[in-house]
Scaffold this active site. Structure first.
Site, mmCIF file in Angstrom:
data_model
loop_
_atom_site.group_PDB
_atom_site.id
_atom_site.type_symbol
_atom_site.label_atom_id
_atom_site.label_comp_id
_atom_site.label_asym_id
_atom_site.label_seq_id
_atom_site.Cartn_x
_atom_site.Cartn_y
_atom_site.Cartn_z
ATOM 1 C CB CYS A 196 -2.913 3.185 -2.971
ATOM 2 S SG CYS A 196 -1.752 1.698 -3.349
ATOM 3 C CG ASP A 199 -4.111 5.595 3.753
ATOM 4 O OD1 ASP A 199 -4.420 5.218 2.705
ATOM 5 O OD2 ASP A 199 -3.751 4.820 4.498
ATOM 6 C CG HIS A 256 -1.813 1.294 1.280
ATOM 7 N ND1 HIS A 256 -2.826 1.426 0.259
ATOM 8 C CD2 HIS A 256 -1.784 2.163 2.152
ATOM 9 C CE1 HIS A 256 -3.630 2.533 0.524
ATOM 10 N NE2 HIS A 256 -2.970 3.128 1.826
#
Length: 456
Positions: free
Chosen positions: A414, A364, A347
């Protein structure tokens, strides 16, 4: 006291007083006014038996329907004419034909009246209506309608207005046949051989520039065709043909991608495997992240410093001693923003340090709260301020988690979100992108890496 009923003596019946019917020949009257059967009793019982129950029920239903229709439409004759003779389509028509063959003829009004059990006032009117239909009377249709025009007479349409017309109201009078027919839409011709050849040349040039057709969009090809031919290619038919040409071009051997294609920028070298991570829902690798970060720094020099993607992992595992030489030629406290990409297993996230405001903000796209990451960055900033002899930046740091940011809906975008965070923060632009924009932004980042500059 009982009363004895008095039996009245009925006078003899005459033959003309008997009701006519199919049972009239069963009995005869003699001069002494006595009833005597002419035939045998068994024959009389056989002839006088009642009809079957099913047939009697059907007749009863038909009589109820007839009475209902007469009650509903008894005020007029001409309009419900076809409803009133509805029963004649069944067994009534056959019975009327049988009566005519037996010699019981009559006028049209009498036949229809018998079939429908019309009243004495309705039969002549119905007969006149049928006669007018057969002979075409010139006095007009019943119920006050005017006679139908003949072929030689012309019908003039007046007081006709056009609804929603742009040229003004329509004029009264007859209209031409061309003005009454709807205008058909102009058919867009299919792509010619010249158009197809132009599309193929555009694809060849695109393949040489970018090494593959990954960043190619159909809208881009259509825009170039419209620019060259000064025509509209946005119709669904032409768009579909262009898509088929692109797919056929990709199926040809060697046109999918160029393996020898390379992008070189400063110390970064991107191969087709690296650029291929921007296709579809692939995960972005470190080479793409670091080169795009350098493009962000070069877009706003002396304002932003982008740390390498391996910086945080080295800081987390070895502390400040493992990264103290990474900024020996850079004064990070003279910058406005510090962009630090964070890669934790599978991630990507981002830490943005606003030096002037002394804030550490965590971004995030999955909105996870990683509290260790801002703490590691805070310790690094304190140690760097002590080493660079900048005591103003040793304390008064604050940490934030940015929650109202664009959020991803899958497990693969991401890295693309982190690169867009860096670009929009460096250019001081609000976050106006979302998950639905990721396919387009991936193609745009592919082109930016190939051209070695950001698209402002």
């Amino acid at each position: 006291m009982r009363h004895t009923p008095v039996q009245r003596h009925l006078p003899p019946l005459a033959s003309h007083l008997l009701p006519p019917g199919k049972h009239g020949k069963l009995f005869s009257i003699r001069e002494d006014s006595c009833w005597e059967p002419e035939e045998e009793e068994s024959q009389v019982k056989k002839t006088c038996r009642q009809p079957p129950r099913q047939r009697r029920g059907r007749r009863q239903r038909l009589r109820v329907l007839r009475s209902l229709y007469l009650r509903l439409y008894k005020r007029t004759i001409s309009l419900p004419f076809y409803w009133k003779i509805w029963g004649s389509l069944g067994g009534r028509r056959r019975r009327l034909g049988a009566r005519r063959r037996e010699g019981g003829g009559g006028s049209a009004g009498m036949e229809v009246g018998k079939a429908q059990r019309l009243g004495p006032m309705e039969e002549p009117a119905l007969a006149n209506h049928k006669a007018e239909e057969d002979t075409g009377s010139a006095f007009g249709l019943p119920n006050g309608f005017s006679p139908l025009p003949t072929e030689s007479e012309a019908i003039l349409i007046t007081n006709v207005c056009s609804i929603g017309a742009l040229d003004g109201p329509a004029q009264n009078g007859p209209h031409s046949q061309g003005s009454l027919t709807p205008t058909a839409e102009k058919e867009v011709p299919a792509l010619t051989e010249e158009h197809v050849a132009c599309v193929q040349s555009i694809l060849d040039q695109f393949l040489q520039t970018y090494g593959s057709l990954i960043p190619l969009g159909t809208d881009e090809v259509l825009d170039k065709l419209e620019e060259l031919f000064q025509q509209s290619f946005s119709s669904p038919a032409r768009r579909t043909v262009v898509q088929h040409v692109i797919q056929s071009y990709q199926r040809l051997p060697g046109n999918n991608l160029v393996r020898s294609f390379r992008v070189t920028y400063k110390r970064h070298v991107l191969s087709m495997d690296d650029l291929g991570t921007l296709y579809g829902q692939n995960w972005l690798n470190d080479q793409v992240m670091n080169m795009y970060g350098d493009l962000v720094m070069d877009a706003v020099p002396d304002k932003v410093h982008f740390f390498n993607s391996f910086f945080y992992d080295k800081l987390r595992t070895k502390g400040y001693e493992g990264v103290k030489r990474w900024t020996k030629n850079v004064d990070i406290f003279s910058k406005q923003l510090l962009l630090i990409p964070i890669h934790l297993e599978v991630h990507w996230s981002l830490v943005c340090v606003d030096v002037s405001k002394r804030t550490i903000t965590y971004f995030d796209s999955q909105r996870t709260l990683n509290r260790r990451c801002p703490k590691h960055i805070h310790k690094y900033l304190q140690a760097e301020a002590v080493k660079k002899e900048r005591p103003d930046y040793v304390s008064d740091w604050k940490g934030y988690f940015k929650m109202n940011v664009a959020r991803q809906n899958n497990d693969s975008d991401c890295g693309a979100f982190v690169l867009q965070y860096c670009k929009f923060l460096a250019l001081e632009l609000p976050f106006t992108f979302g998950q639905q924009d990721m396919p387009k932004l991936r193609r745009q980042m592919y082109k930016e890496l190939c051209h070695c500059r950001l698209t402002m």
